[in-house]
Enzyme design. Structure first.
Site, PDB file in Angstrom:
ATOM      1  N   GLU A 172       6.055  -7.745  17.123  1.00 37.93           N
ATOM      2  CA  GLU A 172       7.201  -8.460  17.154  1.00 37.93           C
ATOM      3  C   GLU A 172       7.202 -10.062  16.986  1.00 37.93           C
ATOM      4  OE1 GLU A 172      11.066  -8.666  19.788  1.00 37.93           O
ATOM      5  OE2 GLU A 172       9.477  -8.108  20.844  1.00 37.93           O
ATOM      6  N   HIS A 213      15.306 -10.988  14.738  1.00 38.01           N
ATOM      7  CA  HIS A 213      14.857 -12.222  15.104  1.00 38.01           C
ATOM      8  C   HIS A 213      14.975 -13.303  14.113  1.00 38.01           C
ATOM      9  CE1 HIS A 213      14.004 -11.814  19.488  1.00 38.01           C
ATOM     10  NE2 HIS A 213      13.397 -10.604  19.110  1.00 38.01           N
ATOM     11  N   HIS A 271      15.914  -4.084  16.167  1.00 33.69           N
ATOM     12  CA  HIS A 271      16.898  -4.128  17.524  1.00 33.69           C
ATOM     13  C   HIS A 271      17.772  -5.544  17.122  1.00 33.69           C
ATOM     14  CE1 HIS A 271      13.467  -6.717  18.093  1.00 33.69           C
ATOM     15  NE2 HIS A 271      13.853  -7.313  19.298  1.00 33.69           N
ATOM     16  N   HIS A 312       9.538 -14.312  16.016  1.00 37.05           N
ATOM     17  CA  HIS A 312      10.392 -14.060  17.232  1.00 37.05           C
ATOM     18  C   HIS A 312      11.304 -15.284  17.670  1.00 37.05           C
ATOM     19  CE1 HIS A 312      10.519 -13.172  21.786  1.00 37.05           C
ATOM     20  NE2 HIS A 312      10.841 -11.938  21.179  1.00 37.05           N
ATOM     21  N   ASP A 355       9.874  -2.248  24.665  1.00 38.31           N
ATOM     22  CA  ASP A 355       8.832  -3.205  25.300  1.00 38.31           C
ATOM     23  C   ASP A 355       8.299  -2.862  26.542  1.00 38.31           C
ATOM     24  OD1 ASP A 355       8.898  -5.790  23.614  1.00 38.31           O
ATOM     25  OD2 ASP A 355      10.883  -5.625  24.135  1.00 38.31           O
ATOM     26  N   ASP A 401      16.020  -1.625  22.650  1.00 40.69           N
ATOM     27  CA  ASP A 401      15.293  -2.886  23.264  1.00 40.69           C
ATOM     28  C   ASP A 401      15.149  -2.682  24.919  1.00 40.69           C
ATOM     29  OD1 ASP A 401      13.831  -5.112  23.428  1.00 40.69           O
ATOM     30  OD2 ASP A 401      15.622  -6.543  23.183  1.00 40.69           O
ATOM     31  N   HIS A 450      12.925   0.135  19.076  1.00 46.88           N
ATOM     32  CA  HIS A 450      12.247  -1.145  19.855  1.00 46.88           C
ATOM     33  C   HIS A 450      12.220  -0.820  21.219  1.00 46.88           C
ATOM     34  CE1 HIS A 450      10.558  -5.068  19.553  1.00 46.88           C
ATOM     35  NE2 HIS A 450      11.030  -5.305  20.767  1.00 46.88           N
TER      36      HIS A 450
END
Length: 395
Positions: free
Chosen positions: A139, A207, A228, A166, A38, A335, A36
């Site tokens: 995600e 999540h 993650h 999420h 971003d 992450d 993961h």
């Protein structure tokens, strides 16, 4: 048994001064697959996806990720998150498509170093060509807007995992960081999991609430991932995975990719962030609102600095997951570019060799480290691919 990946081009190796020769050699044979990152959302915020204004071929300071640091870190494959916040509302699908478009634009711009990958075999083919394999994960279940057709289209566009929620609940699944409504998955949620199995798309349980984790494991025919997440027994953030779920990964064949986010790996930071959340609520701010919560934390940080987090925090989670789930069910999901700060020693994507060296000092064998960096994820991907069925009629 998953075959050992082929060596990949020395241009992608950690620079000699960045790690020990033994770790460098191991990463040549078994490069990191990270679950993961971003960066794409960071590029939206920084430059509205304009790579003319942010050259990833150069070392950068406004992100945790660029090509030189991926090389230094021995990263051979990256799941790029096509994340959009829950508050995107009716724009969620459009914003997700823009993220997917940005991913392909980034890969095309640096095609001498990046390669699209949608299968385990394509990951290894990218390594054989000296390039970093680029995979895509979405995600949050809000990004399909309750449509299996949208889910199927994401798969056709190369998305290979969907995180079921999420920060907010979706109508068919409870989030770890929202008030529980369903107590797990609804009938629709079970159908989403089954359709993901049919497509060969990885079910990502980061999540989600602990009950959704259990419900998904009851339903799935394929291995799951936590793209993650860390260990709840070590740090009691609800985003982390409880031991009973980690134990079930051994039978499921899935992989928990341990994350580096300080509030998920360090209990003192978790407690500090809880106080920030209390202050946010008192001020009428919803802690699930990422930008608003960040402002609250900045103000709280000026008054009460957050406790430190260090590389050893992540080592503790990796060792706990290995102990409970087994060495075949642990991986890495940093992450990066999805949080504002990271543990000391893990500040950016160049840090993986340092983490592996710390594990080697704690008697992780080369086989253990190879399982961690890539073998477990490759096996999980292949097993999910094997479960996939021929396309069904659109409904």
């Amino acid at each position: 048994m998953v075959p050992a990946p082929q060596p990949y081009d020395d241009r992608l190796m950690p620079e000699p001064e960045s790690t020990t020769p033994d770790i460098a050699a191991l990463l040549r044979r078994h490069p990191v697959i990270d679950g993961h990152n971003d960066l794409l959302w960071a590029l939206r915020d920084l430059v509205d996806y304009d790579l003319d204004r942010y050259d990833l071929a150069q070392r950068q300071t406004d992100t945790h990720t660029d090509l030189p640091r991926l090389r230094d870190g021995g990263v051979g494959a990256q799941f790029w998150s096509v994340f959009v916040p829950c508050n995107e509302g009716e724009r969620a699908v459009r914003s997700t498509l823009e993220q997917i478009d940005a991913a392909y634009a980034m890969i095309a711009r640096y095609d001498e170093r990046f390669a699209v990958a949608t299968t385990a075999d394509e990951v290894e083919a990218a390594w054989a060509s000296g390039r970093i394999a680029c995979l895509i994960g979405a995600e949050g279940g809000h990004q399909i807007q309750e449509s299996l057709g949208v889910l199927r289209m994401y798969h056709r566009l190369g998305v290979r995992y969907l995180t079921l929620t999420h920060n907010d609940n979706v109508p068919w699944a409870d989030s770890a960081t929202d008030e529980p409504v369903l107590g797990g998955l609804s009938d629709v949620g079970h159908e989403v999991v089954r359709e993901m199995n049919r497509l060969g798309m990885l079910v990502d349980l980061s999540h989600v609430s602990h009950d959704v984790m259990r419900d998904a494991l009851d339903t799935t025919r394929a291995p799951v991932i936590f793209s993650h997440s860390s260990a709840f027994a070590v740090c009691d953030h609800p985003r982390n995975v409880p031991d009973d779920v980690l134990t079930r990964l051994a039978d499921n064949g899935g992989t928990c990719l341990v994350t580096f986010v300080p509030r998920f790996v360090n209990q003192a930071v978790r407690d500090w962030s809880l106080e920030a959340e209390h202050r946010a609520r008192a001020a009428g701010v919803d802690p699930r609102d990422i930008s608003a919560m960040h402002a609250v934390e900045v103000a709280y940080e000026a008054e009460v600095p957050h406790p430190p987090s260090v590389l050893a925090d992540v080592v503790a989670h990796l060792e706990h997951v290995r102990e409970v789930a087994g060495i075949a069910h642990v991986g890495l999901g940093g992450d990066y570019d999805g949080c504002t700060w990271l543990p000391e020693g893990l500040e950016d994507v160049s840090s993986y060799p340092r983490l592996l060296a710390a594990l080697a000092e704690r008697h992780w064998s080369d086989d253990d480290l190879a399982a961690l960096t890539c073998r477990n994820v490759l096996r999980t991907m292949r097993d999910a691919e094997d479960v996939a069925a021929p396309p069904a009629q659109t409904r």
